[in-house]
Design a protein around this motif. Structure first.
Motif, short mmCIF file in Angstrom:
data_model
loop_
_atom_site.label_atom_id
_atom_site.label_comp_id
_atom_site.label_asym_id
_atom_site.label_seq_id
_atom_site.Cartn_x
_atom_site.Cartn_y
_atom_site.Cartn_z
N TYR A 20 0.80 -1.22 0.00
CA TYR A 20 0.00 0.00 0.00
C TYR A 20 0.84 1.28 0.00
CZ TYR A 20 -3.93 -3.08 0.80
OH TYR A 20 -4.86 -4.06 0.66
N LYS A 21 1.99 1.23 0.63
CA LYS A 21 2.83 2.43 0.65
C LYS A 21 3.32 2.76 -0.75
CE LYS A 21 6.45 4.61 3.39
NZ LYS A 21 7.33 4.46 4.56
N LEU A 22 3.76 1.73 -1.48
CA LEU A 22 4.21 1.94 -2.85
C LEU A 22 3.05 2.34 -3.74
CD1 LEU A 22 6.89 1.81 -4.35
CD2 LEU A 22 6.43 -0.60 -4.86
N ALA A 23 1.89 1.72 -3.51
CA ALA A 23 0.70 2.09 -4.28
C ALA A 23 0.34 3.55 -4.06
CB ALA A 23 -0.47 1.19 -3.88
N GLY A 24 0.46 4.01 -2.83
CA GLY A 24 0.15 5.41 -2.54
C GLY A 24 1.07 6.36 -3.30
N ALA A 25 2.34 6.00 -3.39
CA ALA A 25 3.28 6.85 -4.14
C ALA A 25 2.91 6.90 -5.62
CB ALA A 25 4.70 6.31 -3.96
N TYR A 26 2.51 5.76 -6.18
CA TYR A 26 2.10 5.75 -7.59
C TYR A 26 0.83 6.57 -7.80
CZ TYR A 26 5.55 2.29 -9.10
OH TYR A 26 6.72 1.65 -9.43
N TYR A 27 -0.10 6.50 -6.84
CA TYR A 27 -1.33 7.29 -6.98
C TYR A 27 -1.02 8.79 -6.90
CZ TYR A 27 -3.98 2.96 -6.46
OH TYR A 27 -4.51 1.71 -6.64
N ASP A 28 -0.05 9.16 -6.07
CA ASP A 28 0.38 10.57 -6.02
C ASP A 28 0.86 11.03 -7.40
OD1 ASP A 28 -0.22 10.93 -3.36
OD2 ASP A 28 1.78 10.40 -2.66
N SER A 29 1.66 10.18 -8.03
CA SER A 29 2.16 10.53 -9.37
C SER A 29 1.03 10.55 -10.39
CB SER A 29 3.23 9.52 -9.81
OG SER A 29 4.35 9.55 -8.94
N THR A 30 0.06 9.66 -10.22
CA THR A 30 -1.09 9.66 -11.13
C THR A 30 -1.81 10.99 -11.08
OG1 THR A 30 -1.38 7.27 -10.76
CG2 THR A 30 -3.23 8.47 -11.73
N MET A 31 -2.05 11.51 -9.88
CA MET A 31 -2.82 12.75 -9.73
C MET A 31 -2.10 13.94 -10.34
SD MET A 31 -4.76 12.48 -6.05
CE MET A 31 -3.33 12.06 -5.07
N THR A 32 -0.76 13.92 -10.33
CA THR A 32 -0.03 15.06 -10.93
C THR A 32 -0.21 15.10 -12.44
OG1 THR A 32 2.01 13.77 -11.18
CG2 THR A 32 1.71 14.96 -9.10
N ASN A 33 -0.68 14.01 -13.04
CA ASN A 33 -0.88 13.98 -14.49
C ASN A 33 -2.35 14.00 -14.89
OD1 ASN A 33 1.93 13.48 -15.81
ND2 ASN A 33 1.90 12.09 -14.06
N LEU A 34 -3.22 14.27 -13.93
CA LEU A 34 -4.65 14.38 -14.21
C LEU A 34 -5.11 15.81 -13.98
CD1 LEU A 34 -5.98 11.15 -12.43
CD2 LEU A 34 -5.76 11.52 -14.90
N THR A 35 -6.19 16.18 -14.64
CA THR A 35 -6.76 17.51 -14.45
C THR A 35 -7.36 17.59 -13.05
OG1 THR A 35 -7.27 17.64 -16.80
CG2 THR A 35 -8.40 19.19 -15.34
N ILE A 36 -6.96 18.61 -12.30
CA ILE A 36 -7.43 18.75 -10.92
C ILE A 36 -8.94 18.89 -10.90
CG2 ILE A 36 -7.37 20.25 -8.88
CD1 ILE A 36 -4.50 20.93 -9.58
N ASN A 37 -9.56 18.15 -9.97
CA ASN A 37 -11.01 18.17 -9.75
C ASN A 37 -11.81 17.51 -10.86
OD1 ASN A 37 -10.87 19.43 -7.23
ND2 ASN A 37 -10.87 21.47 -8.15
N SER A 38 -11.12 16.87 -11.83
CA SER A 38 -11.85 16.07 -12.81
C SER A 38 -12.32 14.78 -12.13
CB SER A 38 -10.95 15.74 -13.99
OG SER A 38 -9.85 14.95 -13.58
N LYS A 39 -13.24 14.07 -12.76
CA LYS A 39 -13.76 12.84 -12.16
C LYS A 39 -12.66 11.80 -11.93
CE LYS A 39 -17.30 9.27 -12.62
NZ LYS A 39 -18.42 8.74 -13.46
N PRO A 40 -11.78 11.53 -12.93
CA PRO A 40 -10.69 10.57 -12.66
C PRO A 40 -9.79 11.02 -11.51
CG PRO A 40 -10.89 10.98 -15.02
CD PRO A 40 -11.77 11.97 -14.34
N PHE A 41 -9.54 12.33 -11.41
CA PHE A 41 -8.71 12.85 -10.32
C PHE A 41 -9.37 12.57 -8.98
CE2 PHE A 41 -7.44 16.09 -7.30
CZ PHE A 41 -6.07 16.17 -7.47
N ARG A 42 -10.67 12.82 -8.88
CA ARG A 42 -11.36 12.61 -7.60
C ARG A 42 -11.39 11.14 -7.21
NH1 ARG A 42 -14.85 16.49 -9.93
NH2 ARG A 42 -16.35 14.86 -10.46
#
Length: 843
Positions: free
Chosen positions: A355-377
């Motif tokens: 889960y710790k590694l997964a959390g880091a990958y999700y952090d990187s995912t959000m930096t490449n998504l439009t803020i407040n878009s549905k995928p981002f949320r």
């Protein structure tokens, strides 16, 4: 004479008000070969600019037309693109200089094309309303024009851009049915009709029209685009074979079309590969060819992603991870692809409970998504759910490591840290050797022959023969360095299949937790085992605290894995380990009850029955035992449920019974440890302590909630209070009376006089009722554990408050008791900070 005649004829032909053969053809030729020619060149240059500026998102259904509409604001008449501005100027010049509008009829056959150029230039410049006016003018003024059908198609394209989809569908259907269209007009009409159907969610109708458009268009680029969208639509309908036929048509065009269509058709077709019935060997060769083709280098990120998806579908996770990382390394700016790579890697680690590694990958995912878009949320919520897991896993891991070290004998501790310091020495030696080699390279002292020698494996170095050992695995220093790096990342793992899974970690120790100690230690201490042994805590209070913290972390992990992620096996492991750790009493019963529910989910009926019997026999009076005995009675929502108990305490809080609220919340927090209601009890306790003991007690309670329950609604609210409300509530300077509009009279009672308050209130209310020139009210307010205030509210000045209290001494009720006049703002400060004595000094 001849020259004079020629000049006269030329001047006569320049007239736009005479309908003669010479005049018509002179102005038609001037319009076509000069102005419109240059205007159309400018239009094509602008279209190429628009086409190059557009970025297609092949992850979604492509739009029919490759043009991205921008929301930039422009003044009326202001163009966004200089080429379109030039084309518009040429069109206007053609009308103004060569138009032959005589008695309402146009005699220059090229003027309709000028208006068509005008409309197109405005359309591509994204000024759709003026463009619509130009196309409508052609339809109104030139009904017999040979460009009338083209103008109708462009009018409906503009209507669609203006979101008049229903009108465009109606007009285009009539045009296709009633008129005989040229091939390109037929292609354009059907293509834009397909876009209108897509906009109105009628994708089956859109597919039919796109097939016609792809058949009639003469432009290779359009044919490729239409076929790609056809393939996408067939994929949405689940018709994989039909989709692949469309993609094959694009692939067959190869060098006739832009490379992105060709590559993405290959990738879309690859995504449709049947991993069960297909020829895997041939397909892998096909993917390898795509990867190795030099012309595909700009698209390697997408190719690697598709190969990774193929391997993941075949359960070859290691290969999949390697290719996802290759995709990330070769990415040229496709944020959508980066987000998919990171999210997939996050999901893969999530599935194996990293889960710790997964959390880091999700952090990187959000930096490449439009803020407040549905995928981002969606990713943000998933990431927030991991916060507690990561925090509690770190606590459990760190405390387990420390407690395991404490449990070792002195000899074993010495052996453990001796091995660790030997590894540190090897790392230091490797780093020194690396630095020395770097210096040699930078200063040019290392010869080319030495470089070549270090780049290959000398036969003499194998098998321990004499000679310089240059290969990585023949150098014990670099091997030790690599081993230590592996342990830092993965922990101490057993050598077996699926070693990356979290439950394959060695049960002896996790990665040692003294990195900060190592960093801060002096050079001589870093390599001294006794230095690390001295850091192991020995105070029993500290060890007990570590054990309690570790046990609570295990309980929380069990509850989170069970409730939030349905990871019943992980939840079982954490709770069973907790019970082996001899936890405090408050965690035992809820852990056993949760284990009972987990065993039921896992189909372990015998274990579930044993746990149920244990709870009923050993905790017969508990709420859990009653629920197990009567599972259908709704006892989980009876008067002993956390929700009902909270409601009762909240009522007592409203009745100012703060001492009981504090005592009961502490009891219930221990009883229902891990229950979602616990943070609510904490908030209630903090509020009661604040009312009874003052601001500092409230601040401490809110800070504890913010730190202990950071991802609950209560924890987030507490954090907000700390940032916004606490600085305001901290102020305790009294305000001058002339700044206040409302005043009160306080009558203090000690807790020993509590039984006299009802009679005093009765007399006070009788006296207050006779005062009709103020709107007065009374209340009973708890001040602290020893003092209660009877308060009269509604007075308008400090003198008036004091005078009113003096008057009550003389009236019929003879209310003779020590009092204090105070403004409402100062009364709030007194209640908040429990500083009545300071206020009296201030007065």
């Amino acid at each position: 004479m001849l020259s004079f005649c020629c000049v006269a004829i030329l001047l006569a032909s320049c007239s736009r008000k005479k309908d003669t053969f010479i005049n018509r053809n002179f102005h038609a030729m001037g319009t076509y070969y000069n102005i419109l020619y240059n205007g159309n060149i400018a239009l094509e240059n602008g279209r190429e600019t628009v086409d190059n500026a557009a970025t297609d998102n092949y992850w979604e259904l492509l739009p029919i037309e490759r043009m991205q509409v921008k929301e930039d604001a422009f003044m009326p008449g202001q163009a966004k693109n200089q080429d379109f501005e030039r084309a518009e100027e040429k069109a206007i010049k053609a009308v103004q200089k060569h138009g032959m509008n005589i008695k309402g009829k146009e005699f220059n056959p090229q003027i309709d094309e000028a208006y068509l150029l005008l409309g197109k230039s405005r359309y591509f410049d994204q000024r759709f309303v003026p463009a619509l006016e130009a196309f409508n003018y052609i339809l109104y003024k030139y009904p017999a024009s040979d460009k009338i059908n083209t103008a109708k198609v462009w009018r409906e394209k503009t209507n669609i851009r203006l979101e008049n989809n229903a009108l465009a569908i109606q007009n285009l259907k009539e045009l296709i049915e009633d008129e005989v269209l040229e091939d390109q007009d037929m292609a354009d009409a059907n293509a834009i009709l397909a876009q209108a159907y897509i906009n109105t969610k009628s994708k089956d109708s859109a597919l039919t029209k796109l097939v016609i458009a792809a058949e009639f268009t003469k432009k290779n680029r359009e044919q490729a685009r239409f076929n790609y969208i056809i393939g996408q639509l067939y994929n949405e309908f689940g018709k994989i074979d039909s989709a692949n036929i469309a993609f094959d048509k694009i692939i067959d065009m190869h060098r006739k079309i832009p490379r992105p269509y060709y590559i993405n058709a290959h990738l879309a077709k690859a995504a449709n590969f049947d991993t069960i019935g297909g020829d895997r060997m041939a397909f892998e060769e096909y993917l390898a060819d795509l990867e190795e083709d030099r012309e595909n280098r700009p698209f390697l990120d997408k190719i690697f992603y598709r190969i990774a998806e193929y391997h993941r579908g075949n359960k070859h996770d290691s290969l999949a991870v390697a290719y996802y990382n290759k995709s990330l390394r070769t990415n040229l700016g496709d944020k959508e692809l980066r987000s998919r790579d990171y999210e997939t890697l996050g999901n893969m680690n999530f599935d194996i409970a990293e889960y710790k590694l997964a959390g880091a990958y999700y952090d990187s995912t959000m930096t490449n998504l439009t803020i407040n878009s549905k995928p981002f949320r969606v990713i943000e919520r998933k990431r927030e759910n991991l916060e507690d897991v990561i925090r509690y896993e770190d606590i459990a891991r760190a405390n387990d490591s420390i407690l395991n070290l404490v449990s070792l004998s002195e000899a074993d501790q010495l052996a453990f840290f001796t091995e660790h310091t030997n590894e540190l020495k090897a790392i230091a030696a490797a780093e020194a050797e690396k630095a020395e080699a770097e210096v040699r390279r930078n200063t040019g002292l290392q010869s080319a022959s030495n470089t070549i020698q270090t780049a290959r494996i000398e036969p003499s170095t194998r098998g321990g023969a004499p000679g310089k050992q240059t290969f990585y695995f023949y150098n014990p220093t670099t091997v030790a360095y690599g081993k230590n790096e592996f342990v830092k990342i993965w922990g101490d793992r057993e050598l077996k299949d699926n070693w990356r899974l979290s439950d394959t970690k060695s049960s002896t120790f996790q990665a040692i937790e003294e990195q900060e100690i190592t960093t801060n230690a002096s050079e001589d201490k870093r390599f001294d085992p006794e230095f690390y042994i001295a850091q192991i805590p020995s105070d029993q209070k500290v060890l007990d605290s570590l054990a309690r913290e570790r046990n609570f972390a295990y309980y929380q992990l069990g509850a989170i894995y069970k409730e939030k992620f349905s990871e019943y096996q992980l939840a079982r492991e954490r709770l069973e380990q907790l019970l082996k750790n001899d936890p405090e009493e408050r965690l035992i019963l809820p852990s056993k009850y949760n284990l009972y529910k987990i065993y039921m989910e896992l189909g372990l009926a015998q274990k579930a029955e044993m746990t149920k019997t244990d709870i009923i026999n050993n905790y017969p009076d508990s709420r859990y035992a009653q629920i197990l005995l009567n599972p259908n009675s709704g006892l989980d929502q009876d008067e002993n449920s956390p929700e009902r108990l909270y409601d009762g305490l909240y009522k007592k809080f409203g009745d100012q019974d703060y001492e009981e609220v504090i005592a009961k919340t502490e009891e219930y927090i221990n009883r229902f440890a891990g229950d979602p209601m616990v943070p609510k009890f904490e908030i209630l306790k903090a509020s009661a302590k604040g009312r009874l003991f003052g601001f500092e007690a409230y601040k401490t309670g809110v800070n504890y909630i913010a730190l202990t329950y950071p991802n609950t609604e209560e924890g987030k609210k507490a954090d907000e209070i700390l940032k916004t409300a606490i600085p305001i509530l901290a102020m305790k300077e009294f305000k001058p009376n002339d700044e206040a509009k409302h005043f009160n009279v306080l009558y203090p009672f000690s807790s020993d006089e509590k039984e006299n308050i009802p009679e005093f209130i009765k007399k006070l209310e009788e006296a207050v009722a006779k005062v009709d020139y103020f709107d007065l009210t009374t209340s009973i307010d708890v001040y602290d554990q020893n003092t209660i205030f009877v308060v009269v509210h509604g007075l308008t000045s400090a003198q008036g408050a004091s005078g009113f209290a003096e008057l009550l001494k003389e009236n019929k009720q003879k209310i003779k008791r020590q009092f204090c006049a105070i403004s409402s703002p100062n009364y709030e400060i007194v209640q908040r900070h429990k500083n009545l004595s300071n206020y009296l000094e201030f007065q």
